[in-house]
Structures are given as C-alpha cells and as structure tokens.
Design an enzyme around this catalytic site. Structure first.
Site, short mmCIF file in Angstrom:
data_model
loop_
_atom_site.label_atom_id
_atom_site.label_comp_id
_atom_site.label_asym_id
_atom_site.label_seq_id
_atom_site.Cartn_x
_atom_site.Cartn_y
_atom_site.Cartn_z
N VAL A 77 0.84 -1.20 0.00
CA VAL A 77 0.00 0.00 0.00
C VAL A 77 0.87 1.25 0.00
O VAL A 77 0.56 2.25 -0.65
CB VAL A 77 -0.96 0.01 1.21
CG1 VAL A 77 -1.73 1.32 1.29
CG2 VAL A 77 -1.92 -1.17 1.15
N CYS A 78 1.97 1.21 0.73
CA CYS A 78 2.82 2.40 0.92
C CYS A 78 3.26 3.07 -0.38
O CYS A 78 3.15 4.29 -0.50
CB CYS A 78 4.03 2.05 1.78
SG CYS A 78 3.59 1.51 3.46
N PRO A 79 3.74 2.31 -1.39
CA PRO A 79 4.17 3.01 -2.60
C PRO A 79 3.02 3.70 -3.32
O PRO A 79 3.22 4.75 -3.95
CB PRO A 79 4.79 1.90 -3.46
CG PRO A 79 4.22 0.63 -2.93
CD PRO A 79 4.02 0.87 -1.47
N ILE A 82 2.65 7.10 -1.46
CA ILE A 82 3.77 8.02 -1.65
C ILE A 82 3.81 8.54 -3.08
O ILE A 82 4.01 9.74 -3.32
CB ILE A 82 5.09 7.32 -1.27
CG1 ILE A 82 5.07 6.91 0.20
CG2 ILE A 82 6.28 8.25 -1.53
CD1 ILE A 82 6.15 5.94 0.58
#
EC number: 1.11.1.24
Length: 226
Positions: A77-79, A82
């Site tokens: 999920v993080c990329p 960002i």
C-alpha cells in the site's frame, strides 16, 4: 509483527523485498498528536532529488505542511500513497504547502526504493522528501509509533504556518489515504482562516460556507434545505 523479508534487497537488481504487515493490539493505545498541538521539533536525513539531505521542522516555518507516516519501504500500500502524493506535490505547493513522507526505515533503504522502478514496486523519481526515522523518535513524538513492532501507523498531520496541528488522521495498516481528501481539507482550513466562515460536510471550493452564529447560520441552512 511482520515476517522477515522473503528475499534480500539487492541494490544492483530492481528486486523488491516483500514485507508482510499485520495489525497489532498496540494500535488501541496509540495517541496521535491532535489538533491545536504544536508540531514537535524533528530533524533527520531525507532522500531529496535522489540524494541525502538533512531536513527539519524549521525548513517549513511559515508554510503549510502535510506530514504523513507510513509503515515500511518495499511494501504494498505504501508506494501507492507516496507516489500519489508525490505526483501531485505541485498542487500542494500552489497552495503554499509542502509534503513530507516519513517511515522508520533508514535513508539507505529510502534511496534503494527510489532507485527501484515503479513497475517493480519501487517509487522511481520522487518530488517529495522521504524522511528517515531510523531511531523512531519522530514517529514516537507524533504518537503514531507501534512500539511492539517498531512500525509507524498511517498517520497524517496537516500543520499550519504557525506550526500548529490543524488536522490528524491515523489509519490501520491495510488501507491507504486519499490525496483528494487531504487537498480538500487543506483548502477548507485556508478558506476558514481567511474568511472567518466555517466549512460544512463535504465542502469544496464551489460549495457554500456557514457564517457561525445562531442568526447568521440560517442563511446557509435556508439555502441548502429548501
């Protein structure tokens, strides 16, 4: 809290080390920094334009700041978050705001992730700083650190030019945040600060606002409740 990397990160090959995240009961005791609090002083090494640079809260004095935390580099999920914020950084700048992403990884891990192509789960070129919080002090000071795992939850803080927190969200690990909603809230606070009127649910730039007061608020309620 999370399993070991399935494969080691190799700097010369664009291979993504898979990290599996799970939630923790420690989330129940988190106390993210709330509205009206002064932003904690922070300082650390960030990846900026593909290089290392020390940044601090002092760099953002007199500006709006969107400071958001994420659990780990080389995850799933993080990329998406960002990249979404980074690709729209100029929209924030047009409103006098900067965006900083922060996790408890090292700046070397951040750089390796930036140097990994997006098609392989990397970030590619970024237009926002990736701040390293390897000693976890920044996440702890903002109240988003899960001390059991050493991860930061998905906390987001909207900080005004005076250094005061105006808006806070904190998601559990599986769900990412909305850039559109962050921009909406930023514009709403800026409008309210400038005009002294308050913004109702789902307010957007072309929506009516409310003049606070028993009598003056009726203008809004009469308009929307015909």
């Amino acid at each position: 809290m999370f399993s070991s990397a399935v494969r080691a990160l190799c700097r010369t090959v664009p291979t993504v080390a898979t990290r599996q995240l799970s939630t923790s009961r420690a989330l129940l005791s988190l106390r993210p920094l709330g509205p009206k609090n002064t932003v904690p002083a922070f300082k650390g090494t960030a990846v900026v334009d593909g290089d290392f640079k020390v940044i601090s809260d002092q760099d953002y004095k007199g500006k709006w700041l969107v400071m958001f935390f994420y659990p780990l580099d080389f995850t799933f999920v993080c990329p998406t978050e960002i990249i979404a914020y980074g690709d729209r950084a100029n929209e924030f700048r047009s409103l006098g705001a900067e965006v900083v992403a922060c996790s408890c990884d090292s700046h070397f891990s951040h750089l390796a992730w930036v140097n990994t192509p997006r098609k392989d789960g990397g970030l590619g070129d970024m237009d926002i700083p990736l701040l390293a919080d390897f000693n976890k002090k920044i996440a702890d000071s903002f109240g988003v650190l899960d001390k059991e795992s050493g991860l930061s939850y998905r906390g987001l803080f909207l900080i005004d030019p005076s250094g005061t927190v105006r808006h806070t969200t904190c998601n559990d690990l599986p769900v990412g945040r909305s850039v559109d909603e962050t921009l909406r809230v930023l514009k709403a606070f800026q409008f309210s600060d400038k005009h002294g009127e308050v913004c109702p649910a789902d307010w957007h730039e072309d929506s009516p606002t409310i003049k606070p007061g028993v009598a003056t608020s009726k203008e809004y309620f009469n308009k929307v409740n015909k």
